[in-house]
Scaffold this motif. Structure first.
Motif, PDB file in Angstrom:
ATOM      1  N   VAL A 250      -6.875  -2.561 -20.927  1.00 32.85           N
ATOM      2  CA  VAL A 250      -5.555  -1.900 -21.008  1.00 32.85           C
ATOM      3  C   VAL A 250      -4.440  -3.011 -21.331  1.00 32.85           C
ATOM      4  CG1 VAL A 250      -3.828  -0.804 -19.751  1.00 32.85           C
ATOM      5  CG2 VAL A 250      -6.236  -0.191 -19.348  1.00 32.85           C
ATOM      6  N   GLY A 251      -3.603  -2.937 -22.342  1.00 34.67           N
ATOM      7  CA  GLY A 251      -3.109  -3.957 -23.011  1.00 34.67           C
ATOM      8  C   GLY A 251      -1.592  -3.749 -22.521  1.00 34.67           C
ATOM      9  N   GLY A 252      -1.413  -3.870 -21.050  1.00 33.35           N
ATOM     10  CA  GLY A 252      -0.061  -3.839 -20.482  1.00 33.35           C
ATOM     11  C   GLY A 252       0.492  -2.407 -20.019  1.00 33.35           C
ATOM     12  N   GLY A 253       1.127  -2.419 -19.180  1.00 34.27           N
ATOM     13  CA  GLY A 253       1.842  -1.047 -18.785  1.00 34.27           C
ATOM     14  C   GLY A 253       3.134  -0.993 -18.329  1.00 34.27           C
ATOM     15  N   PHE A 254       3.297  -2.128 -17.476  1.00 30.93           N
ATOM     16  CA  PHE A 254       4.676  -2.270 -16.784  1.00 30.93           C
ATOM     17  C   PHE A 254       5.242  -0.856 -16.273  1.00 30.93           C
ATOM     18  CE2 PHE A 254       3.699  -4.638 -20.850  1.00 30.93           C
ATOM     19  CZ  PHE A 254       3.845  -5.739 -20.365  1.00 30.93           C
ATOM     20  N   GLY A 255       4.081  -0.147 -15.488  1.00 29.16           N
ATOM     21  CA  GLY A 255       4.690   0.892 -14.810  1.00 29.16           C
ATOM     22  C   GLY A 255       4.439   2.038 -15.484  1.00 29.16           C
ATOM     23  N   SER A 256       4.506   1.846 -16.926  1.00 28.00           N
ATOM     24  CA  SER A 256       4.736   3.212 -17.745  1.00 28.00           C
ATOM     25  C   SER A 256       3.238   3.910 -18.008  1.00 28.00           C
ATOM     26  CB  SER A 256       5.041   2.933 -19.095  1.00 28.00           C
ATOM     27  OG  SER A 256       4.159   2.000 -19.801  1.00 28.00           O
ATOM     28  N   HIS A 492     -26.293 -10.386  -5.969  1.00 29.61           N
ATOM     29  CA  HIS A 492     -27.582 -10.287  -6.655  1.00 29.61           C
ATOM     30  C   HIS A 492     -28.521 -11.296  -5.899  1.00 29.61           C
ATOM     31  CE1 HIS A 492     -25.633  -7.615  -9.297  1.00 29.61           C
ATOM     32  NE2 HIS A 492     -24.516  -8.279  -9.322  1.00 29.61           N
ATOM     33  N   ASN A 493     -29.980 -10.981  -6.361  1.00 32.12           N
ATOM     34  CA  ASN A 493     -31.067 -12.070  -6.205  1.00 32.12           C
ATOM     35  C   ASN A 493     -30.646 -13.493  -6.368  1.00 32.12           C
ATOM     36  OD1 ASN A 493     -33.336 -11.110  -4.920  1.00 32.12           O
ATOM     37  ND2 ASN A 493     -33.473  -9.364  -6.716  1.00 32.12           N
ATOM     38  N   THR A 494     -30.086 -13.536  -7.525  1.00 38.12           N
ATOM     39  CA  THR A 494     -29.659 -14.801  -8.149  1.00 38.12           C
ATOM     40  C   THR A 494     -28.718 -15.539  -7.424  1.00 38.12           C
ATOM     41  OG1 THR A 494     -27.994 -13.671  -9.394  1.00 38.12           O
ATOM     42  CG2 THR A 494     -30.364 -14.161 -10.766  1.00 38.12           C
ATOM     43  N   GLY A 495     -27.778 -14.957  -6.389  1.00 37.79           N
ATOM     44  CA  GLY A 495     -26.625 -15.407  -5.859  1.00 37.79           C
ATOM     45  C   GLY A 495     -25.425 -15.294  -6.607  1.00 37.79           C
ATOM     46  N   ALA A 496     -25.449 -14.608  -7.942  1.00 38.02           N
ATOM     47  CA  ALA A 496     -24.303 -14.272  -8.412  1.00 38.02           C
ATOM     48  C   ALA A 496     -23.784 -13.056  -7.939  1.00 38.02           C
ATOM     49  CB  ALA A 496     -24.687 -13.918  -9.913  1.00 38.02           C
ATOM     50  N   VAL A 497     -22.541 -12.843  -8.003  1.00 43.11           N
ATOM     51  CA  VAL A 497     -21.720 -11.667  -7.182  1.00 43.11           C
ATOM     52  C   VAL A 497     -21.001 -10.778  -8.137  1.00 43.11           C
ATOM     53  CG1 VAL A 497     -20.254 -11.468  -5.243  1.00 43.11           C
ATOM     54  CG2 VAL A 497     -21.396 -13.318  -5.366  1.00 43.11           C
ATOM     55  N   THR A 498     -21.331  -9.483  -7.976  1.00 42.50           N
ATOM     56  CA  THR A 498     -20.390  -8.443  -8.561  1.00 42.50           C
ATOM     57  C   THR A 498     -19.428  -7.861  -7.435  1.00 42.50           C
ATOM     58  OG1 THR A 498     -22.556  -8.066  -9.925  1.00 42.50           O
ATOM     59  CG2 THR A 498     -20.410  -6.393  -9.891  1.00 42.50           C
ATOM     60  N   ALA A 499     -18.186  -7.981  -7.811  1.00 41.08           N
ATOM     61  CA  ALA A 499     -17.095  -7.502  -6.716  1.00 41.08           C
ATOM     62  C   ALA A 499     -16.342  -6.414  -7.514  1.00 41.08           C
ATOM     63  CB  ALA A 499     -16.242  -8.743  -6.627  1.00 41.08           C
ATOM     64  N   TYR A 500     -16.705  -5.142  -6.860  1.00 41.22           N
ATOM     65  CA  TYR A 500     -15.863  -3.995  -7.230  1.00 41.22           C
ATOM     66  C   TYR A 500     -14.493  -3.976  -6.507  1.00 41.22           C
ATOM     67  CZ  TYR A 500     -20.528  -2.672  -8.953  1.00 41.22           C
ATOM     68  OH  TYR A 500     -21.689  -2.940  -9.409  1.00 41.22           O
ATOM     69  N   THR A 501     -13.578  -3.894  -7.207  1.00 42.48           N
ATOM     70  CA  THR A 501     -12.226  -3.378  -6.711  1.00 42.48           C
ATOM     71  C   THR A 501     -11.615  -2.223  -6.996  1.00 42.48           C
ATOM     72  OG1 THR A 501      -9.865  -4.278  -6.410  1.00 42.48           O
ATOM     73  CG2 THR A 501     -11.042  -4.912  -8.538  1.00 42.48           C
ATOM     74  N   GLY A 502     -10.994  -1.389  -6.015  1.00 38.88           N
ATOM     75  CA  GLY A 502     -10.248  -0.309  -6.333  1.00 38.88           C
ATOM     76  C   GLY A 502      -8.952  -0.499  -7.142  1.00 38.88           C
ATOM     77  N   CYS A 503      -8.643  -1.719  -7.275  1.00 42.44           N
ATOM     78  CA  CYS A 503      -7.470  -1.831  -8.149  1.00 42.44           C
ATOM     79  C   CYS A 503      -7.644  -1.684  -9.520  1.00 42.44           C
ATOM     80  CB  CYS A 503      -6.821  -3.395  -7.888  1.00 42.44           C
ATOM     81  SG  CYS A 503      -6.232  -3.604  -6.321  1.00 42.44           S
ATOM     82  N   SER A 504      -6.903  -1.605 -10.640  1.00 46.89           N
ATOM     83  CA  SER A 504      -7.122  -1.354 -11.985  1.00 46.89           C
ATOM     84  C   SER A 504      -6.234  -2.368 -12.756  1.00 46.89           C
ATOM     85  CB  SER A 504      -6.928   0.103 -12.083  1.00 46.89           C
ATOM     86  OG  SER A 504      -7.332   0.367 -13.472  1.00 46.89           O
ATOM     87  N   PRO A 505      -6.478  -3.405 -12.851  1.00 42.24           N
ATOM     88  CA  PRO A 505      -5.433  -4.468 -13.597  1.00 42.24           C
ATOM     89  C   PRO A 505      -5.289  -3.862 -14.992  1.00 42.24           C
ATOM     90  CG  PRO A 505      -7.533  -5.636 -13.232  1.00 42.24           C
ATOM     91  CD  PRO A 505      -7.488  -4.130 -12.492  1.00 42.24           C
ATOM     92  N   HIS A 506      -4.167  -4.609 -15.605  1.00 40.49           N
ATOM     93  CA  HIS A 506      -3.937  -4.318 -17.046  1.00 40.49           C
ATOM     94  C   HIS A 506      -3.101  -5.511 -17.551  1.00 40.49           C
ATOM     95  CE1 HIS A 506      -1.292  -2.258 -14.184  1.00 40.49           C
ATOM     96  NE2 HIS A 506      -0.429  -2.477 -14.814  1.00 40.49           N
ATOM     97  N   GLY A 507      -3.707  -6.769 -16.995  1.00 36.60           N
ATOM     98  CA  GLY A 507      -2.915  -7.813 -17.700  1.00 36.60           C
ATOM     99  C   GLY A 507      -2.607  -9.012 -16.428  1.00 36.60           C
ATOM    100  N   GLN A 508      -2.931  -8.460 -15.346  1.00 34.06           N
ATOM    101  CA  GLN A 508      -2.490  -9.394 -14.110  1.00 34.06           C
ATOM    102  C   GLN A 508      -3.662 -10.333 -13.850  1.00 34.06           C
ATOM    103  OE1 GLN A 508      -2.585  -6.073 -14.272  1.00 34.06           O
ATOM    104  NE2 GLN A 508      -0.518  -5.407 -13.716  1.00 34.06           N
ATOM    105  N   GLY A 509      -4.826 -10.600 -14.392  1.00 31.39           N
ATOM    106  CA  GLY A 509      -5.629 -11.704 -14.250  1.00 31.39           C
ATOM    107  C   GLY A 509      -6.311 -11.437 -12.779  1.00 31.39           C
ATOM    108  N   HIS A 510      -6.690 -10.101 -12.449  1.00 28.78           N
ATOM    109  CA  HIS A 510      -7.506 -10.094 -11.271  1.00 28.78           C
ATOM    110  C   HIS A 510      -8.982 -10.554 -11.398  1.00 28.78           C
ATOM    111  CE1 HIS A 510      -4.956  -6.286  -9.873  1.00 28.78           C
ATOM    112  NE2 HIS A 510      -4.477  -7.423 -10.012  1.00 28.78           N
TER     113      HIS A 510
END
Ligand code: MCN
Length: 792
Positions: A250-256, A492-510
């Motif tokens: 999402v290419g920016g929202g700024f609330g809109s 994961h088996n490999t030690g890599a991690v998938t983190a699911y967040t309920g946030c929905s960033p659109h430019g904030q670098g989450h």
């Protein structure tokens, strides 16, 4: 209030990691809504009203339907099976709001330019755009009202059936206002106009809806996929789990894009009706005319103080122009400012009275800061006016009234409790960057040469981290939803991690900052933590991204989910190494036995054991966790900003020479991301202060429908920002963090305005309202002898 847990000890929190999301963004590999296509996709285009207020007499779509490739034209009445109009989700607590129905396609009347009356659907993107011209709509124009103060006086009415243009009244106050003003030696009154602006994200809106086999999938350029899922399910009569909403890049929202838009509902409805995917991409002109706008308040302000500058009372009466309809949060937005109308000051009595007004304009709703930039502007500009009246230095009057650092948590007059603060510290840090005495001497010298420079300050706080259900939910404001955030982590088996967040960033670098948090809690590198967001089909429920809530609520949820994994990892390591779980500690990326650094396991080794079910007796195999976080309080970031301008008295042109921002958003997760957020936020407010304004003429015609006349600032108009930070941890979450996504926008318009007024005082200008365009400044200089009040 929750106690602060141990400070995060890892190596990644606090680092200026470059954003993981940037390579794909700068290399053109990101997937925005317009990059997504499905076989058999149909295109939608909307027929929009050229009138600001009119009865729709007839709609003739026959010629459009004859065009090759046009599949259907639908009007408002065709969508009769919708369960209801577009939602208004949140009203100010304890009040009733006039809320006439707002349909995705207008039924019977149009209320603002751009109000959609029909949708054309066909095979080809450009074909449907051409076919719009062939839909013949007959309008019977009705009287128009665009001035909110006039609208309150009586007819014409935007919604005739209401017999009023007033949407609601709401007040928030605390302390004895009358006594406060009686005690005051000086009372300053101003009429501050906080004009209407647009969100203007780089990517306009868009939606692709695909209904098949009883389930609906919607891709939308939205900030709130979970809200959209809920309301699409309600409006279309679907069970919520049969609806999946995906916010791609999402290419920016700024609330809109914190909104449930009619176009999203129409695309989903039409896909179900036609049995094919339906896509719509907003044009820039549509974005500037029908994507919700922000601000638009007239503020009558009274501020009282004793002769020594001690503030005694503040009363603000806000007339909020809400446009033609209520949208998701419209009437609640001006109220958000009322909660921080004390600013960073000890003011014994504060009261905000709000009246909302319908006008024949695009609706307003949340735009970056949402009510809080308006509040800061009111407080900080009026305080400077008061300082001048009393002959006290603007910095001195601030210092005399600051809530002292040792009084936190501090309850202010309106009853809100600020979590933590040290206002003197941010101001002192600011003054390390700005040599105020040197500036004043140079200012004086340059005035002699006809050069007018000014300096303006803004010391602000804001309220963010929208959560506490106890405040905003059913037991508090009466809103029928809980406001927490969720997180789910899979190792994961490999030690890599998938983190699911309920946030929905659109430019904030989450994807970067949230990975830093998880990495520290699990002893891995942020590069192996993938943060997944913006898809209701993955991860748990979410409350998404707005109101600078994501880190303080969603980041903390992730930290807690990671904490659960770390606990399980400790138990597995203890089991494998025959030690006690409480003796296992995380050191340099390994879970080791205390005192025996050679005996330990990496997260990958722990995951290996977990998936082999080599775990303690009674423990489940696998390495996953879920956490929901609902804090006890909001968080209150703060800071001190300074702006130095030079104003050309002949042309009225303002040039910003320096902009210095010292912000405190608690512990910094990623200083580089914070700087980026502050840069963007300040640019947004400078835009409002100097350039941007949505203008309607008296017939309700939009004058600023393109970027030719809606003046967004570019890098050429902006200075190179100077930023610094102090870190005062929040006691509200274990990370000690507060938000920063809106801070720059909340602080900056007052600093710019105060700087311009400071520059113009020798020319007789004492006060001026935004936008500080050359013409307005030139006029103010010409009419300086008539000064004394605001001007629209
Ligand atoms: N952060 C940090 N350390 C802190 C505070 C914040 O590293 N102490 C980081 C966070 O981890 C996150 C970023 O800063 O990566 C912003 O965090 P936060 O303040 O929690 O704000 P949100 O993520 O909830 O973002 C919402 C906020 C709002 S309300 C608007 S409007 C806005 C904004 O963010 N719109 C934006 N920033 C934007 N940035 C871009 N590029 N585009 C937008 O549309």
């Amino acid at each position: 209030m929750t106690a602060v847990a141990e400070a995060p000890s890892g190596r990644h929190i606090g680092r200026s990691l470059r954003r993981k999301e940037d390579p794909r963004l700068v290399c053109g590999r990101a997937r925005y809504i317009d990059d997504i296509s499905l076989p058999g996709t149909l295109w939608a285009a909307f027929v929009r009203s050229p009138e600001a207020h009119a009865r729709v007499v007839s709609i003739d779509s026959s010629a459009a339907l004859e065009r090759e490739g046009v599949r259907a034209v639908f009007v408002g009445e065709d969508l009769a099976d919708l369960a209801g109009p577009l939602p208004l989700a949140w009203v100010p607590p304890g009040t009733t709001v006039n809320n006439p129905p707002h349909w995705p396609l207008a039924r019977g009347t149009v209320k603002h330019v751009g109000d959609p009356v029909a949708v054309v659907i066909g095979d080809d993107r450009y074909g449907v755009a051409d076919a719009l011209e062939d839909v013949i709509v007959e309008y019977d124009p009705l009287p128009v009202v665009t001035d909110p103060e006039a609208a309150l006086k009586g007819a014409p009415f935007v919604h005739e059936e209401l017999g009023t243009n007033e949407t609601h009244r709401w007040s928030l106050g605390g302390g004895d206002l009358e006594a406060g003003f009686a005690e005051a030696d000086v009372i300053v009154e101003r009429r501050i106009v906080n004009h209407r602006t647009a969100g203007a994200p780089m990517e306009t809106r868009g939606v692709l809806a695909d209904y098949r086999a009883g389930a609906l999938t919607v891709w939308s350029s939205t900030q709130v996929p979970h809200f959209l899922r809920l309301f699409l399910a309600i409006l279309l009569g679907l069970s919520e789990e049969r609806v999946r909403v995906i916010a791609p890049e999402v290419g920016g929202g700024f609330g809109s894009k914190l909104q449930i838009y009619g176009e999203e509902v129409v695309a989903a409805w039409a896909s179900r009706r036609l049995g094919q995917p339906v896509k719509w991409i907003e044009t820039r002109s549509e974005n500037l005319s029908v994507t919700h706008q922000g601000r638009d308040q007239i503020d009558r302000v009274r501020m009282g103080a004793k002769r020594d500058g001690t503030l005694t009372a503040l009363h603000v009466e806000i007339t909020a122009d809400l446009g033609a309809y209520n949208m998701l949060l419209t009437p609640a937005i001006p109220s958000l400012g009322a909660f921080v109308m004390s600013g960073v000051y000890r003011i014994p009595a504060v009261r905000t009275d709000i009246v909302g007004v319908f006008t024949n304009k695009c609706p307003t709703d949340a735009i970056r800061g949402a009510g809080r930039p308006e509040a800061t502007h009111i407080i900080e500009v009026t305080l400077d006016q008061l300082a001048h009246e009393l002959g006290i230095d603007p910095l001195e009057i601030r210092r005399r009234n600051f809530i002292p650092a040792d009084q936190f948590p501090a309850q202010v007059a309106v009853g809100v409790t600020y979590d933590s603060g040290d206002y003197e510290k941010t101001l002192s840090r600011l003054l390390e960057h700005v040599d105020i005495d040197g500036f004043r001497a140079e200012q004086e010298r340059l005035r002699g040469e006809g050069v007018y420079r000014g300096i303006g300050f803004s010391t602000y706080t804001e309220i963010c981290g929208l959560a506490p259900t106890r405040v905003v939910g059913p037991q508090g404001f009466g809103n029928q939803a809980g406001f927490w955030e969720s997180a789910m982590i899979r190792v994961h088996n490999t030690g890599a991690v998938t983190a699911y967040t309920g946030c929905s960033p659109h430019g904030q670098g989450h994807e970067t900052t949230f990975a830093q948090i998880v990495a520290d809690r699990l002893g891995v590198d942020p590069q192996v933590v993938e943060v997944v967001h913006g898809d209701t089909g993955t991860g748990p429920e979410g409350r998404n991204t707005y109101g600078s809530r994501s880190l303080a609520v969603g980041g903390e949820a992730l930290a807690r989910a990671a904490g659960k994994i770390a606990d399980k990892a400790r138990a597995i390591v203890a089991h494998k190494l025959e030690a006690a779980p409480e003796d296992i500690e995380l050191v340099d990326g390994r879970f080791v036995v205390r005192g025996s650094p050679d005996r330990g396991m990496t997260l990958a080794e722990v995951a290996g054991a977990a998936y082999l079910n080599d775990v303690p007796e009674g423990m489940e195999p696998g390495l996953e966790s879920t956490a929901f976080w609902d804090p006890d309080n909001f968080v209150f970031p703060f800071g001190a900003h300074a702006c130095i301008v030079e104003v050309d008295p002949d042309t009225g042109r303002v040039r910003i020479l320096r902009y210095v921002a010292v912000d405190d958003c608690g512990r910094a997760i990623n200083p580089l991301v914070i700087d980026g957020q502050v840069h963007g936020g300040v640019a947004h407010a400078i835009g409002q202060a100097l350039y941007e304004q949505v203008v309607y003429d008296e017939r309700g015609q939009l004058v600023t429908g393109t970027f030719v006349n809606y003046a967004l600032p570019t890098a050429a108009e902006l200075p190179s920002f100077e930023t610094d930070r102090t870190e005062t941890p929040s006691p509200v979450n274990s990370l000690g963090v507060k938000g920063v996504g809106e801070a720059g926008t909340i602080a900056a318009s007052a600093a710019v305005t105060n700087a311009v007024i400071d520059a113009l005082r020798p020319l007789g200008v004492q006060f001026i309202n935004m936008p500080l365009t050359p013409q307005r400044i030139w006029e103010a200089i010409q009419g300086a002898d008539r000064q004394g009040g605001g001007q629209r």
